[in-house]
Design a protein around this motif. Structure first.
Motif, PDB file in Angstrom:
ATOM      1  N   MET A   1       0.849  -1.170   0.000  1.00 15.86           N
ATOM      2  CA  MET A   1       0.000   0.000   0.000  1.00 15.86           C
ATOM      3  C   MET A   1       0.898   1.238   0.000  1.00 15.86           C
ATOM      4  O   MET A   1       1.871   1.309   0.729  1.00 15.86           O
ATOM      5  CB  MET A   1      -0.915  -0.013   1.222  1.00 15.86           C
ATOM      6  CG  MET A   1      -1.847   1.167   1.245  1.00 15.86           C
ATOM      7  SD  MET A   1      -3.064   1.115   2.570  1.00 15.86           S
ATOM      8  CE  MET A   1      -4.035  -0.274   2.074  1.00 15.86           C
ATOM      9  N   ASN A   2       0.534   2.216  -0.791  1.00 13.41           N
ATOM     10  CA  ASN A   2       1.303   3.442  -0.939  1.00 13.41           C
ATOM     11  C   ASN A   2       0.620   4.545  -0.122  1.00 13.41           C
ATOM     12  O   ASN A   2      -0.347   5.150  -0.574  1.00 13.41           O
ATOM     13  CB  ASN A   2       1.366   3.822  -2.422  1.00 13.41           C
ATOM     14  CG  ASN A   2       2.186   5.056  -2.661  1.00 13.41           C
ATOM     15  OD1 ASN A   2       2.919   5.506  -1.793  1.00 13.41           O
ATOM     16  ND2 ASN A   2       2.057   5.610  -3.851  1.00 13.41           N
ATOM     17  N   VAL A   3       1.108   4.805   1.094  1.00 19.64           N
ATOM     18  CA  VAL A   3       0.492   5.780   1.989  1.00 19.64           C
ATOM     19  C   VAL A   3       1.484   6.885   2.296  1.00 19.64           C
ATOM     20  O   VAL A   3       2.640   6.626   2.605  1.00 19.64           O
ATOM     21  CB  VAL A   3       0.040   5.117   3.314  1.00 19.64           C
ATOM     22  CG1 VAL A   3      -0.541   6.141   4.260  1.00 19.64           C
ATOM     23  CG2 VAL A   3      -0.951   4.013   3.037  1.00 19.64           C
ATOM     24  N   GLN A   4       0.997   8.125   2.218  1.00 19.57           N
ATOM     25  CA  GLN A   4       1.791   9.284   2.615  1.00 19.57           C
ATOM     26  C   GLN A   4       1.226   9.771   3.942  1.00 19.57           C
ATOM     27  O   GLN A   4       0.020   9.981   4.064  1.00 19.57           O
ATOM     28  CB  GLN A   4       1.691  10.390   1.572  1.00 19.57           C
ATOM     29  CG  GLN A   4       2.402  11.653   1.981  1.00 19.57           C
ATOM     30  CD  GLN A   4       2.126  12.801   1.009  1.00 19.57           C
ATOM     31  OE1 GLN A   4       1.336  12.671   0.089  1.00 19.57           O
ATOM     32  NE2 GLN A   4       2.779  13.909   1.243  1.00 19.57           N
ATOM     33  N   VAL A   5       2.080   9.957   4.942  1.00 18.88           N
ATOM     34  CA  VAL A   5       1.644  10.431   6.243  1.00 18.88           C
ATOM     35  C   VAL A   5       2.040  11.891   6.380  1.00 18.88           C
ATOM     36  O   VAL A   5       3.190  12.258   6.149  1.00 18.88           O
ATOM     37  CB  VAL A   5       2.273   9.593   7.380  1.00 18.88           C
ATOM     38  CG1 VAL A   5       1.872  10.143   8.741  1.00 18.88           C
ATOM     39  CG2 VAL A   5       1.865   8.133   7.244  1.00 18.88           C
ATOM     40  N   ILE A   6       1.074  12.720   6.741  1.00 23.21           N
ATOM     41  CA  ILE A   6       1.316  14.145   6.934  1.00 23.21           C
ATOM     42  C   ILE A   6       1.414  14.388   8.432  1.00 23.21           C
ATOM     43  O   ILE A   6       0.507  14.045   9.186  1.00 23.21           O
ATOM     44  CB  ILE A   6       0.193  14.982   6.301  1.00 23.21           C
ATOM     45  CG1 ILE A   6       0.145  14.714   4.794  1.00 23.21           C
ATOM     46  CG2 ILE A   6       0.399  16.470   6.594  1.00 23.21           C
ATOM     47  CD1 ILE A   6      -1.023  15.343   4.081  1.00 23.21           C
ATOM     48  N   MET A   7       2.530  14.988   8.834  1.00 25.37           N
ATOM     49  CA  MET A   7       2.822  15.202  10.245  1.00 25.37           C
ATOM     50  C   MET A   7       2.576  16.659  10.633  1.00 25.37           C
ATOM     51  O   MET A   7       2.739  17.556   9.825  1.00 25.37           O
ATOM     52  CB  MET A   7       4.290  14.860  10.536  1.00 25.37           C
ATOM     53  CG  MET A   7       4.732  13.487  10.071  1.00 25.37           C
ATOM     54  SD  MET A   7       4.050  12.155  11.027  1.00 25.37           S
ATOM     55  CE  MET A   7       5.036  12.251  12.486  1.00 25.37           C
ATOM     56  N   ARG A   8       2.180  16.860  11.896  1.00 26.67           N
ATOM     57  CA  ARG A   8       2.073  18.201  12.457  1.00 26.67           C
ATOM     58  C   ARG A   8       2.571  18.121  13.888  1.00 26.67           C
ATOM     59  O   ARG A   8       2.082  17.311  14.669  1.00 26.67           O
ATOM     60  CB  ARG A   8       0.644  18.716  12.423  1.00 26.67           C
ATOM     61  CG  ARG A   8       0.555  20.141  12.996  1.00 26.67           C
ATOM     62  CD  ARG A   8      -0.827  20.668  13.039  1.00 26.67           C
ATOM     63  NE  ARG A   8      -1.300  20.870  11.683  1.00 26.67           N
ATOM     64  CZ  ARG A   8      -2.383  21.541  11.367  1.00 26.67           C
ATOM     65  NH1 ARG A   8      -3.118  22.077  12.308  1.00 26.67           N
ATOM     66  NH2 ARG A   8      -2.766  21.674  10.132  1.00 26.67           N
ATOM     67  N   ASP A   9       3.532  18.947  14.207  1.00 24.07           N
ATOM     68  CA  ASP A   9       4.121  18.974  15.546  1.00 24.07           C
ATOM     69  C   ASP A   9       4.608  17.600  15.982  1.00 24.07           C
ATOM     70  O   ASP A   9       4.415  17.179  17.119  1.00 24.07           O
ATOM     71  CB  ASP A   9       3.117  19.527  16.569  1.00 24.07           C
ATOM     72  CG  ASP A   9       2.704  20.951  16.265  1.00 24.07           C
ATOM     73  OD1 ASP A   9       3.545  21.708  15.741  1.00 24.07           O
ATOM     74  OD2 ASP A   9       1.546  21.299  16.541  1.00 24.07           O
ATOM     75  N   GLY A  10       5.204  16.871  15.059  1.00 21.08           N
ATOM     76  CA  GLY A  10       5.768  15.569  15.377  1.00 21.08           C
ATOM     77  C   GLY A  10       4.762  14.439  15.498  1.00 21.08           C
ATOM     78  O   GLY A  10       5.132  13.321  15.821  1.00 21.08           O
ATOM     79  N   GLU A  11       3.505  14.718  15.243  1.00 19.99           N
ATOM     80  CA  GLU A  11       2.452  13.705  15.346  1.00 19.99           C
ATOM     81  C   GLU A  11       1.834  13.457  13.975  1.00 19.99           C
ATOM     82  O   GLU A  11       1.654  14.389  13.188  1.00 19.99           O
ATOM     83  CB  GLU A  11       1.337  14.181  16.297  1.00 19.99           C
ATOM     84  CG  GLU A  11       1.788  14.454  17.709  1.00 19.99           C
ATOM     85  CD  GLU A  11       1.976  13.179  18.499  1.00 19.99           C
ATOM     86  OE1 GLU A  11       1.206  12.221  18.273  1.00 19.99           O
ATOM     87  OE2 GLU A  11       2.886  13.143  19.345  1.00 19.99           O
ATOM     88  N   ALA A  12       1.498  12.211  13.693  1.00 19.66           N
ATOM     89  CA  ALA A  12       0.802  11.892  12.450  1.00 19.66           C
ATOM     90  C   ALA A  12      -0.589  12.511  12.505  1.00 19.66           C
ATOM     91  O   ALA A  12      -1.321  12.318  13.474  1.00 19.66           O
ATOM     92  CB  ALA A  12       0.718  10.390  12.259  1.00 19.66           C
ATOM     93  N   GLU A  13      -0.949  13.282  11.463  1.00 20.07           N
ATOM     94  CA  GLU A  13      -2.255  13.926  11.454  1.00 20.07           C
ATOM     95  C   GLU A  13      -3.167  13.382  10.354  1.00 20.07           C
ATOM     96  O   GLU A  13      -4.358  13.209  10.550  1.00 20.07           O
ATOM     97  CB  GLU A  13      -2.105  15.439  11.286  1.00 20.07           C
ATOM     98  CG  GLU A  13      -3.412  16.162  11.418  1.00 20.07           C
ATOM     99  CD  GLU A  13      -3.260  17.659  11.588  1.00 20.07           C
ATOM    100  OE1 GLU A  13      -4.264  18.359  11.403  1.00 20.07           O
ATOM    101  OE2 GLU A  13      -2.155  18.132  11.895  1.00 20.07           O
ATOM    102  N   TYR A  14      -2.606  13.130   9.174  1.00 15.49           N
ATOM    103  CA  TYR A  14      -3.398  12.623   8.058  1.00 15.49           C
ATOM    104  C   TYR A  14      -2.636  11.496   7.368  1.00 15.49           C
ATOM    105  O   TYR A  14      -1.415  11.479   7.364  1.00 15.49           O
ATOM    106  CB  TYR A  14      -3.658  13.705   7.000  1.00 15.49           C
ATOM    107  CG  TYR A  14      -4.465  14.870   7.480  1.00 15.49           C
ATOM    108  CD1 TYR A  14      -5.854  14.788   7.538  1.00 15.49           C
ATOM    109  CD2 TYR A  14      -3.855  16.051   7.866  1.00 15.49           C
ATOM    110  CE1 TYR A  14      -6.602  15.857   7.976  1.00 15.49           C
ATOM    111  CE2 TYR A  14      -4.599  17.129   8.301  1.00 15.49           C
ATOM    112  CZ  TYR A  14      -5.975  17.029   8.350  1.00 15.49           C
ATOM    113  OH  TYR A  14      -6.720  18.095   8.787  1.00 15.49           O
TER     114      TYR A  14
END
Length: 106
Positions: A1-14
């Motif tokens: 599976m090809n997943v991109q993780v978007i981080m905010r303040d060091g935490e996975a958000e999306y």
């Protein structure tokens, strides 16, 4: 599976994944997969067409400006592309012209 993780303040958000893989996940979870992705923002009318949209709705510059809470002169500057409306004006234009989505993406 090809997943991109978007981080905010060091935490996975999306988590972002290709539409086909998203559809497969829905099917595996027993949910009905949607036929098409949501409408893209590019399908919204552009502010460059504001005068035309206003005229199609039978509104004068003064009427639309009053509905939005700005001066007619400022509305003309926006229609001519000389000013970029801020969020509040964008929201007012979207509401007055009945265009959902302009608040976020125009």
């Amino acid at each position: 599976m090809n997943v991109q993780v978007i981080m905010r303040d060091g935490e996975a958000e999306y988590a972002v994944l290709p539409w086909v893989e998203y559809q497969a996940l829905l099917q595996e979870a027993g949910r009905t997969a949607g036929a098409q992705p949501p409408q893209a923002a590019e399908t919204l009318p552009r502010f460059a067409h504001l005068a035309e949209l206003r005229q199609r709705r039978g509104l004068s510059v003064e009427e639309l400006a009053r509905a939005v809470g700005i001066s007619p002169a400022y509305l003309q500057l926006i229609e001519e592309g000389q000013r970029d409306p801020g969020d509040a004006i964008r929201y007012g234009l979207a509401r007055a012209l009945g265009i959902n989505g302009w608040e976020e993406s125009a």
